[in-house]
Each structure stands twice: as structure tokens, then as C-alpha cells.
Enzyme design. Structure first.
Site, PDB file in Angstrom:
ATOM      1  N   LYS A  54      -2.255  -2.534  -7.957  1.00 44.59           N
ATOM      2  CA  LYS A  54      -3.229  -1.487  -7.612  1.00 44.59           C
ATOM      3  C   LYS A  54      -3.585  -0.670  -8.854  1.00 44.59           C
ATOM      4  O   LYS A  54      -4.746  -0.394  -9.121  1.00 44.59           O
ATOM      5  CB  LYS A  54      -2.653  -0.585  -6.503  1.00 44.59           C
ATOM      6  CG  LYS A  54      -2.655  -1.267  -5.141  1.00 44.59           C
ATOM      7  CD  LYS A  54      -1.808  -0.558  -4.096  1.00 44.59           C
ATOM      8  CE  LYS A  54      -1.746  -1.416  -2.820  1.00 44.59           C
ATOM      9  NZ  LYS A  54      -0.815  -0.914  -1.815  1.00 44.59           N
ATOM     10  N   GLN A  98       3.176   3.962  -1.024  1.00 47.16           N
ATOM     11  CA  GLN A  98       3.452   2.551  -0.725  1.00 47.16           C
ATOM     12  C   GLN A  98       4.464   2.426   0.417  1.00 47.16           C
ATOM     13  O   GLN A  98       5.537   3.036   0.374  1.00 47.16           O
ATOM     14  CB  GLN A  98       3.983   1.840  -1.988  1.00 47.16           C
ATOM     15  CG  GLN A  98       4.161   0.353  -1.823  1.00 47.16           C
ATOM     16  CD  GLN A  98       2.848  -0.397  -1.599  1.00 47.16           C
ATOM     17  OE1 GLN A  98       1.845  -0.141  -2.270  1.00 47.16           O
ATOM     18  NE2 GLN A  98       2.835  -1.315  -0.647  1.00 47.16           N
ATOM     19  N   ASP A 121      -5.922   5.207   2.062  1.00 43.55           N
ATOM     20  CA  ASP A 121      -5.394   4.086   2.851  1.00 43.55           C
ATOM     21  C   ASP A 121      -5.946   4.121   4.276  1.00 43.55           C
ATOM     22  O   ASP A 121      -5.855   3.133   5.016  1.00 43.55           O
ATOM     23  CB  ASP A 121      -3.858   4.178   2.914  1.00 43.55           C
ATOM     24  CG  ASP A 121      -3.188   3.001   2.231  1.00 43.55           C
ATOM     25  OD1 ASP A 121      -3.880   2.002   1.962  1.00 43.55           O
ATOM     26  OD2 ASP A 121      -1.976   3.091   1.973  1.00 43.55           O
TER      27      ASP A 121
END
Ligand code: NAP
Length: 295
Positions: A54, A98, A121
Site C-alpha cells: 500500500k 491493517q 477503507d
């Protein structure tokens, strides 16, 4: 029939080129540099590699990216403090924690602490609620990537029978909801299958489009699909290792057999995977525009 391969690698590449141009323009015209922070707790190798991919992608596109790794035994409060810091950092427009988190940390509490405007997200309940209502929000990255793959490959979803296998909060539920909405890559008739579904093949055999997000290698076999089906395989399953230690991956669909019946199919790897990271970048650019009053 041999299926057309829907390449996530190629589609993601095209979107990244568009994003590069958009990011350069944002900087030139508005002095805005999108900023993303990724937060990892612990040393899980798979999570480490996702986070590093990422950051690498963000950097390559001209996004300011920061990576923070907390020790596995960090307290929930330490993580919440860090999120608070980035909620108030003007350089950072997107915050990604994460998952999965270590067991002693309450995942929901952490995700709910992220400012919804920085929730790139798309997991905060405010964004989930807006998504369900069809309002402007950050779409969760994997379902967002699937919509882009379908649209850009010219798959007509309007009126199509779509069978989604899997009902997780990050893939199955959101993609099912998005595809039944009145929107691009939507207007479908959606059926959702899961472990309690009585006769899955009866559903998949009448599907025009199958989206498999299960986590069981090669579960969808050729006898479960009709000729001309479009397959989106979300599954990423490690089924072994090469001689030099690299993971051998398989999707949730028996690719070699199903591709002989399908009209189009995504491969694993190189299908949905590259799209997920790209959509995170797209959401980060959207977050920067929002913060700058450009949306
Ligand atoms: P998850 O949270 O484990 O959910 C799996 C879903 O599949 C559950 O709803 C489960 O049903 C259902 N399921 C499991 N076994 C089944 C079976 N034998 N028959 C019918 N349904 C079954 O998984 P996820 O996070 O959605 O991920 C699914 C797969 O996609 C994994 O391989 C994951 O690695 C991959 N993935 C890939 C990406 C990407 O970017 N490419 C992103 C996210 C996930 P119940 O609800 O009844 O238990």
C-alpha cells in the site's frame, strides 16, 4: 467457449495512470498533496506485506504516505491515541488500520475511532450506512474494485442474476448491496450464499454473474456454473510453496475448468487483488478533495 480474462492488473494500471494525473493536477492547481497513513500492530508477515504494498503504491502515485508499526503487545489506548493524532493531522487525509488486530484490541472500537472523513477503507458505520443508502461515501476497497472491473470490462449487470458466495462485512455484504442499487454495475437481482445455504449449486447454476468471496480453494467447480457466466473470483488461498519458497495461490473458483464454460473470468493472482489497493488510493484522493473543499 474459452473465457475472456478480466485482468485486474491491467485495469488497476489504467486507473493508477488516471490517479497520477489527478494527483499531479491537485498539487499544481490547488497545492493539495493527498496523505495516507497505514497503521500496523504486530509483525504478521501477510499484514506486513499488504501494508508495504500500500505504501509503495501510494509513493509511486505521488501520495504522501506514512507507515507506523506498533508492537504486538501495544495497548488499545496507544492505538486509539495514534488514531486521534492522525484524525487531527492536516497532512493526512486517509487513515488505514491493517486488520486483523491482536485479540486484546477491540477492532470495532478502533475502526469507530477513525474520523469518518478519513476512513478510506470505508469500514466506519457512518460510511457503511451512507453506502447502503446510496449516498456519497468511501466505498470499501474490494467491492469498489469489483464494480470498476465489471464496468470497465463492459459487463452489463442490469437485470442480471448475480450470486455472491460469502457474507463478510468487507466483501460479501457490501458487494451484494452495491449491486442491487440503482447505479453503474448495479440494478442486479442478487442472491447471497453462505455456509447455511442448502443447495448452493442450484443458485450458482442459474447465475449470470458469480462473485466468490469464500476462502475455500477451487470451491466453485465447472458443474456448478452455466455456459456464458461471468466470474469474479475474490478468494486468495495459499495452497503451497514453490521450490524457492514463494506462495502458490488459488482462488475460490476452479479456474482451469470453469474458464472453458465462462464468458469472462478474473484470474488469481492478477484479478481482484490489484484492484483493492488501487481503490484505496482512489479513496485517499477523494479524501484529500473533501478536506480541500473540492467535492
Ligand atoms: P470471511 O470473512 O472468512 O467470509 C467468508 C464467507 O464465506 C462467510 O460468509 C462464510 O459463510 C462463507 N463460506 C465459507 N465457507 C463456505 C462454504 N464451504 N460454503 C459456503 N459459504 C462458505 O472471508 P472474506 O474476508 O470475505 O474473504 C473471502 C476470501 O476473499 C478470502 O480468500 C480472502 O483472502 C479473499 N479476499 C481477497 C481480497 C482481495 O483484495 N483480493 C480482499 C478481501 C478478501 P458464513 O458466514 O456462514 O460463515
Amino acid at each position: 467457449m474459452t473465457a475472456k480474462i478480466i485482468s485486474g492488473t491491467e485495469t488497476a494500471k489504467a486507473i493508477r495512470e488516471e490517479l497520477k494525473t489527478e494527483i499531479a493536477e491537485l498539487k499544481e492547481k490547488h497545492n493539495v498533496v493527498p496523505g495516507l497513513v497505514t497503521i500496523l500492530v504486530g509483525e504478521d508477515p501477510a499484514s506486513q506485506s499488504y501494508v508495504s504494498a500500500k505504501n509503495k503504491t501510494a509513493h509511486a502515485l505521488g501520495i504522501h504516505s506514512e507507515q507506523v508499526t506498533l508492537a504486538a503487545d501495544s495497548s488499545e489506548q496507544e492505538l486509539l491515541n495514534l488514531i486521534d493524532k492522525y484524525n487531527n493531522d492536516e497532512k493526512i487525509h486517509g487513515i488505514l488500520v491493517q486488520l486483523p488486530l491482536p485479540k486484546h484490541i477491540n477492532e470495532a472500537k478502533v475502526l469507530y475511532a477513525i474520523n469518518p472523513d478519513k476512513d478510506v477503507d470505508g469500514f466506519h458505520p457512518v460510511n457503511v450506512g451512507k453506502m447502503v443508502l446510496g449516498e456519497q461515501c468511501y466505498l470499501p476497497c474490494t467491492p469498489h474494485g469489483i464494480l470498476e472491473l465489471l464496468t470497465r470490462s463492459g459487463v452489463n449487470t442490469s437485470g442480471a442474476e448475480v450470486v455472491v458466495i460469502g457474507r463478510s462485512n468487507i466483501v460479501g455484504k457490501p458487494i451484494s448491496n452495491l449491486m442491487l442499487q440503482k447505479r453503474d454495475a448495479g440494478n442486479a437481482t442478487v442472491t447471497i450464499c453462505h455456509t447455511r445455504t442448502r443447495d448452493m449449486a442450484a443458485h450458482t447454476r442459474r447465475a449470470d454473474i458469480i462473485i466468490a468471496a469464500v476462502g475455500v480453494p477451487k470451491m466453485v467447480t465447472a458443474d456448478m456454473v452455466k455456459d456464458g457466466v461471468v466470474i469474479i473470483d475474490v478468494g486468495v488461498n495459499r495452497i503451497g510453496k514453490t521450490a524457492d519458497g514463494k506462495a502458490i495461490l488459488a482462488g475460490d473458483v476452479d479456474f482451469d475448468a470453469v474458464k472453458e464454460k465462462a464468458a469472462a473470468i478474473t484470474p488469481v493472482p492478477g484479478g481482484v487483488g490489484p484492484m483493492t489497493i488501487t481503490m484505496l488510493m482512489k479513496n485517499t484522493v477523494q479524501a484529500a478533495r473533501l478536506a480541500a473543499g473540492l467535492i
